[in-house]
Design an enzyme around this catalytic site. Structure first.
Site, PDB file in Angstrom:
ATOM      1  N   SER A   7      44.856  43.450 -30.660  1.00  0.00           N
ATOM      2  CA  SER A   7      43.786  42.707 -29.980  1.00  0.00           C
ATOM      3  C   SER A   7      42.645  42.434 -30.947  1.00  0.00           C
ATOM      4  CB  SER A   7      43.258  43.505 -28.785  1.00  0.00           C
ATOM      5  OG  SER A   7      42.068  42.915 -28.293  1.00  0.00           O
ATOM      6  N   HIS A  32      46.659  39.231 -29.584  1.00  0.00           N
ATOM      7  CA  HIS A  32      46.137  39.365 -28.222  1.00  0.00           C
ATOM      8  C   HIS A  32      44.680  38.912 -28.211  1.00  0.00           C
ATOM      9  CE1 HIS A  32      46.317  40.917 -24.124  1.00  0.00           C
ATOM     10  NE2 HIS A  32      45.098  41.393 -24.314  1.00  0.00           N
ATOM     11  N   ASP A  34      41.429  38.653 -26.007  1.00  0.00           N
ATOM     12  CA  ASP A  34      40.727  39.150 -24.829  1.00  0.00           C
ATOM     13  C   ASP A  34      39.498  38.299 -24.548  1.00  0.00           C
ATOM     14  OD1 ASP A  34      42.144  41.504 -23.872  1.00  0.00           O
ATOM     15  OD2 ASP A  34      41.603  42.447 -25.776  1.00  0.00           O
ATOM     16  N   MET A  36      36.366  37.655 -22.012  1.00  0.00           N
ATOM     17  CA  MET A  36      35.558  38.308 -20.982  1.00  0.00           C
ATOM     18  C   MET A  36      34.321  37.469 -20.673  1.00  0.00           C
ATOM     19  SD  MET A  36      35.600  42.189 -22.461  1.00  0.00           S
ATOM     20  CE  MET A  36      37.079  42.940 -23.132  1.00  0.00           C
ATOM     21  N   HIS A  65      44.432  36.655 -22.697  1.00  0.00           N
ATOM     22  CA  HIS A  65      44.164  37.508 -21.532  1.00  0.00           C
ATOM     23  C   HIS A  65      42.801  37.122 -20.957  1.00  0.00           C
ATOM     24  CE1 HIS A  65      43.480  41.916 -19.974  1.00  0.00           C
ATOM     25  NE2 HIS A  65      43.601  41.032 -19.002  1.00  0.00           N
ATOM     26  N   MET A  67      40.064  37.652 -18.661  1.00  0.00           N
ATOM     27  CA  MET A  67      39.375  38.594 -17.768  1.00  0.00           C
ATOM     28  C   MET A  67      38.117  37.900 -17.246  1.00  0.00           C
ATOM     29  SD  MET A  67      39.884  42.139 -19.907  1.00  0.00           S
ATOM     30  CE  MET A  67      39.980  41.369 -21.526  1.00  0.00           C
ATOM     31  N   MET A 136      47.140  47.111 -17.063  1.00  0.00           N
ATOM     32  CA  MET A 136      45.944  47.668 -17.687  1.00  0.00           C
ATOM     33  C   MET A 136      45.980  49.184 -17.572  1.00  0.00           C
ATOM     34  SD  MET A 136      44.349  45.145 -18.963  1.00  0.00           S
ATOM     35  CE  MET A 136      42.972  46.153 -19.550  1.00  0.00           C
ATOM     36  N   ASP A 174      48.139  47.481 -21.887  1.00  0.00           N
ATOM     37  CA  ASP A 174      46.920  47.251 -22.661  1.00  0.00           C
ATOM     38  C   ASP A 174      45.871  48.277 -22.271  1.00  0.00           C
ATOM     39  OD1 ASP A 174      44.679  46.288 -23.953  1.00  0.00           O
ATOM     40  OD2 ASP A 174      44.576  44.403 -22.854  1.00  0.00           O
ATOM     41  N   GLY A 176      43.866  51.837 -24.459  1.00  0.00           N
ATOM     42  CA  GLY A 176      43.995  53.224 -24.883  1.00  0.00           C
ATOM     43  C   GLY A 176      45.319  53.556 -25.537  1.00  0.00           C
ATOM     44  N   GLY A 196      44.147  47.695 -29.824  1.00  0.00           N
ATOM     45  CA  GLY A 196      42.962  47.125 -30.442  1.00  0.00           C
ATOM     46  C   GLY A 196      42.328  48.035 -31.462  1.00  0.00           C
ATOM     47  N   SER A 197      41.461  48.936 -30.987  1.00  0.00           N
ATOM     48  CA  SER A 197      40.721  49.797 -31.908  1.00  0.00           C
ATOM     49  C   SER A 197      41.635  50.736 -32.683  1.00  0.00           C
ATOM     50  CB  SER A 197      39.673  50.610 -31.139  1.00  0.00           C
ATOM     51  OG  SER A 197      40.260  51.363 -30.097  1.00  0.00           O
TER      52      SER A 197
END
Length: 218
Positions: A7, A32, A34, A36, A65, A67, A136, A174, A176, A196-197
């Site tokens: 992501s 990916h 994201d 928002m 995605h 959101m 999620m 997606d 954690g 992601g992170s």
């Protein structure tokens, strides 16, 4: 084949093209994206302009995605030659079937995302027409959150439904996702993993991508 979709929400935006090139060369399969809006989720990320800035800089497909509230207004903005999937949230769509048909009419795969508290049963009457379901495993809105274990059961339920009703369905997860739990989500039924992170926050990003790929292919 199980696919990894880093992501870009967690990437360094001052060098986004380079970050994407790094994960592509390391073997990632999908980007990916994201999106928002500060309404559906308590954060604002970026719009289609940022995503489109990557056109010509990568061959990887975009997994978009959304959101956001009222996604029908913006779907066409995210349709590009690289766009493979556009995903909306079940919770944000008043007429979900209509929204999915709009996505398909743009020539891309149509997906639905489910928040942690939203049951799979809400997809009962659109399930056979779906290309993609995104589970999620955190509450959407921020990167770096802790994985919610109940997502594993949801993935298992979707995997069983896929076998019975929609064998070409892509099941994604997606939130954690780390080296410690990625094998669990794959074993539970996910065949596309968003990270992601845990990818872009690693000291060695290419090495981290390869670690994920190794664990996902076991």
């Amino acid at each position: 084949m199980n696919r990894l979709a880093p992501s870009i929400l967690s990437a360094d935006f001052s060098r986004l093209g380079e970050e994407v090139r790094t994960i592509e060369e390391a073997g990632a399969h999908v980007i990916h994206v994201d999106v928002m809006d500060g309404h559906f989720v308590p954060n604002i990320s970026y719009g289609s302009t940022v995503m489109k800035s990557l056109l010509g800089k990568t061959r990887l497909p975009f997994d978009v995605h959304l959101m956001i509230e009222d996604p029908d207004r913006y779907i066409k903005d995210f349709v590009t030659d690289n766009t493979e999937i556009i995903t909306v949230h079940q919770e944000a769509c008043i007429h979900l079937n209509r929204t999915l048909q709009l996505i398909k009419s743009c020539g891309v795969k149509a997906g639905v995302s489910l928040n942690p508290s939203t049951p799979v049963s809400t997809l009962e009457y659109v399930f056979d027409d779906l290309d993609y379901v995104l589970v999620m495993s955190v509450n959407p809105g921020f990167g770096g959150q802790k994985f919610i274990p109940s997502a594993l059961k949801k993935l298992q339920v979707l995997s069983e439904m896929k076998l019975q009703r929609n064998p070409n369905l892509i099941i994604a997860v997606d939130g954690g996702i780390t080296l410690e739990n990625v094998r669990q989500v794959v074993d539970a039924g996910a065949n596309l993993v968003v990270a992601g992170s845990s990818v872009f926050g690693a000291p060695d990003v290419p090495g981290r991508v390869k670690e994920f790929l190794s664990l996902m292919s076991v």
